[in-house]
Design an enzyme around this catalytic site. Structure first.
Site, short mmCIF file in Angstrom:
data_model
loop_
_atom_site.label_atom_id
_atom_site.label_comp_id
_atom_site.label_asym_id
_atom_site.label_seq_id
_atom_site.Cartn_x
_atom_site.Cartn_y
_atom_site.Cartn_z
N HIS A 222 0.82 -1.22 0.00
CA HIS A 222 0.00 0.00 0.00
C HIS A 222 0.85 1.26 0.00
O HIS A 222 0.52 2.25 -0.64
CB HIS A 222 -0.93 0.00 1.22
N ARG A 325 -4.25 -7.13 -18.69
CA ARG A 325 -4.28 -8.28 -17.76
C ARG A 325 -5.74 -8.70 -17.57
O ARG A 325 -6.40 -8.27 -16.61
CB ARG A 325 -3.67 -7.89 -16.41
N ARG A 361 -3.76 -10.18 -22.94
CA ARG A 361 -3.17 -11.41 -22.39
C ARG A 361 -4.30 -12.32 -21.90
O ARG A 361 -5.21 -11.86 -21.20
CB ARG A 361 -2.25 -11.08 -21.21
N ARG A 485 8.65 -12.82 -5.80
CA ARG A 485 8.59 -11.41 -6.20
C ARG A 485 7.91 -10.54 -5.15
O ARG A 485 8.02 -9.31 -5.19
CB ARG A 485 7.89 -11.26 -7.57
N CYS A 522 6.86 -5.95 -20.87
CA CYS A 522 5.65 -5.42 -20.23
C CYS A 522 5.68 -5.59 -18.71
O CYS A 522 4.68 -5.38 -18.05
CB CYS A 522 4.40 -6.06 -20.80
C1 PEP Z 1 5.37 -10.06 -15.55
O1 PEP Z 1 5.47 -11.16 -14.98
O2 PEP Z 1 6.32 -9.30 -15.75
C2 PEP Z 1 4.05 -9.61 -16.02
C3 PEP Z 1 3.93 -8.53 -16.75
O3 PEP Z 1 2.99 -10.34 -15.61
P1 PEP Z 1 2.32 -10.19 -14.15
O4 PEP Z 1 3.03 -9.10 -13.44
O5 PEP Z 1 0.89 -9.90 -14.38
O6 PEP Z 1 2.58 -11.55 -13.59
MG MG Z 2 3.82 -12.56 -15.08
#
Ligand code: PEP
Ligand code: MG
Length: 591
Positions: A222, A325, A361, A485, A522
């Site tokens: 946030h 997305r 996508r 991540r 992206c």
């Molecule tokens: C990515 O993995 O870089 C991507 C654009 O997809 P998401 O962030 O939606 O997993």
């Molecule tokens: Mg991704």
């Protein structure tokens, strides 16, 4: 291996860090520290430079111990005491939500929802009925939910900060103490916190709080979301070494590099702030389309989530959409929307962008984006589980119906409007061939995300099957570095500046050139102006990011020649780590 110079380990370890990671050390507490005393490294999430005294948020209340049980006949009065305190907190936050605009208001409303949540209140009631004092009952009930959120992981994990905030506010109210959170600052300051709750950040006065720095949090926390909206420089995930800096000490915060510098020469600090302000001016003036100084074109596109976001992004300089997305439209859908229903949603996104290119996508359900009708319930390791294109393995209809809906919606587009479709999480040539076949049967242009390292390694064999690819640097980084991540502790690894990630991108770009297949990016990397220059040097032909990030990227590209970008890429590829990669790239152009 050499002995660590770090003396800041919160666990009291003095010399047990395993060094030789360049400037970074990893101590046994998995905290990230810089070796030098005069700077702390975190993850920069909103660029900009600020120089001001640090000011810490007001401390959270001490959590209560179990204490003596209450008397049976005091249960009703004790619960009423809790309800009164919770209602007061909800009303106070609700009033702030009314004043806050945009995302900040939404975020605050969600926090009010937590204070009023029936499930949470029921859990408190149960605890009070088992003779716990209200304060302790609140702690126990909240712990239960925190535990649930932590087990769910992903985005839910980041919401535990909001839960703790609600808990602390109610406890402070029960005790008649001052509300935790924002301090009363009257002059420009840099706000320091372990983590900031929505109630702190929403409605923040940016004239006073000129930058935000938090020990915890990640690029999707946030704090980061609100800081982005407010346009305040922001650094997250610094680790506990931030605590060495007391309120009142002047610091220089760089929201692009994620550095908090101490003991900075006043004149140099002021010059850095002025340079940053100058850059902001250039960014505000940038109109697009994007190109390097010597005219090498770069297509800048927007990442969008739904029709509303598409309509807002369409007003920007974006030349189209580089990542729609689609799964984000269906996060709360209990069952799969019919083809016509889906088509109507996609049509609105297409309509917003008129005849501009739109890259759709297909569903990337699973992991941190669970969708009731498409995600497996129990998986040990959902990020490595049945997500993205994989969900269609046992349910091909999910994919074919979505493609039918996209094709149906695309029919309403003006002649010549490009509708490209790509699949997430492609890992093999077989998957690419299968997906491309389904797209072409429907007259759609077929592509794949390159976000699984296997796809980058096999780019030469996958490319001939496809019309385009787009590199998802968020997942490519997570999978290449074997680092979650969303983990704040691993933010130094999940950094797309990591040379290993850049090499995978390089391989993909070279394959793209050999097979004449356009390669876009992206992931969040596309939003980092300097990294965008490196990506340009590596041969990427389009960059897609949040629309409001595009002017900074465009303005940066306009200052360099293509050869500068190539020199930056070469320097970054041979670096020892992410921090060095960035430093060496900048050094290559004399910065
Ligand atoms: C990515 O993995 O870089 C991507 C654009 O997809 P998401 O962030 O939606 O997993
Ligand atoms: Mg991704």
């Amino acid at each position: 291996m050499s002995e660590c110079q770090c003396r800041k380990c919160p666990n009291g370890f003095d010399s047990v860090c395993w060094v030789d990671w360049g400037r970074e050390n990893l101590c046994t507490a998995t905290e990230r520290h810089t070796v030098t005393n005069d700077s702390i490294q975190g993850t920069g999430v909103v660029p900009g430079v600020a120089y001001a005294p640090a000011v810490w948020v007001r401390p959270r209340p001490e959590l209560p111990e179990a204490g003596e049980p209450i008397a049976e006949d005091a249960i009703d009065a004790e619960y009423a005491r809790f309800e009164k305190a919770a209602d007061t907190v909800a009303e106070r936050l609700g009033a702030r939500a009314q004043e806050a605009v945009g995302e900040a208001g939404e975020v605050l409303k969600a926090t009010v929802g937590m204070v009023r949540d029936r499930g949470w209140r029921k859990a408190v009631k149960k605890n009070v009925r088992s003779l716990q004092r209200a304060e302790f009952a609140v702690v126990n009930a909240t712990d239960k939910f925190i535990d649930m959120f932590e087990k769910a992981g992903g985005l839910m994990l980041e919401r535990t900060t909001d839960l703790k905030d609600v808990r602390d506010r109610v406890i402070a109210e029960l005790r008649g103490e001052e509300e935790p959170g924002l301090p009363n600052a009257h002059e420009p300051s840099v706000l320091f916190a372990d983590d900031l709750a929505p109630a702190d950040t929403a409605g923040l006065d940016t004239e006073i709080f000129t930058a935000l720095v938090t020990e915890l949090g990640g690029p999707t926390s946030h704090t980061a979301i609100i800081a982005r909206q407010l346009g305040v420089p922001c650094v997250v995930a610094t680790g506990t070494s931030l605590r060495d800096i007391p309120s009142g000490e002047k610091v220089l915060v760089d929201g692009a590099s994620g550095t908090i510098s101490r003991d900075v020469d006043e004149a140099k600090a002021r010059a850095a702030v002025a340079e940053s302000a100058e850059r902001e001016k250039l960014i505000a003036q940038w109109e697009g389309p994007a190109a390097t100084r010597d005219g090498h074109r770069m297509q800048l596109l927007a990442n969008v989530a739904d029709p509303k976001a598409a309509r807002a992004s369409a007003k920007s300089q974006a030349e189209g959409v580089g990542l729609y997305r689609t799964e984000l439209n269906f996060l709360s859908a209990a069952k799969e929307p019919a083809v016509d229903e889906q088509a109507e949603i996609y049509r609105q996104v297409f309509e917003a962008f008129g005849d501009r290119k739109v890259v759709v996508r297909t569903l990337d359900a699973g992991s941190d984006k669970p969708i009731a009708y498409a995600t497996l319930q129990e998986e040990e390791n959902p990020a490595l589980g049945v997500r993205g294109l994989r969900i269609a393995r046992n349910n091909e209809g999910l994919m074919t119906r979505q493609l039918d809906a996209i094709a149906q919606a695309a029919e309403s587009r003006p002649e010549g409007a490009q509708t490209w479709v790509m699949a997430p999480m492609v890992a093999t040539r077989k998957e690419a061939t299968w997906f491309a076949g389904l797209c072409r049967e429907r007259g759609l242009t077929a592509g794949a995300m390159i976000e699984v390292p296997a796809a980058a390694l096999l780019a030469d064999t996958i490319m001939p099957e496809l019309d385009f690819v787009s590199i998802g640097t968020n997942d490519l980084t997570q999978y290449a570095m074997a680092a979650d991540r969303l983990s704040p502790q691993l933010a130094y690894l999940t950094d797309p500046w990591q040379p290993a990630v850049l090499r995978l991108i390089q391989m993909t770009c070279e394959a793209g050139k050999r097979h004449d297949v356009p390669v876009g990016v992206c992931g969040e990397a596309a939003a980092d102006p300097w990294l965008a220059c490196v990506l340009t040097g590596l041969g990427v032909s389009s960059l897609s990011a949040a629309a409001n990030a595009l002017p900074a990227v465009g303005a940066q590209l306009a200052e360099l020649d293509l050869d500068d970008c190539r020199a930056m890429a070469e320097a970054a590829l041979s670096a020892a780590g992410a921090t060095e990669s960035r430093e060496q790239a900048l050094a290559a152009i004399g910065r």
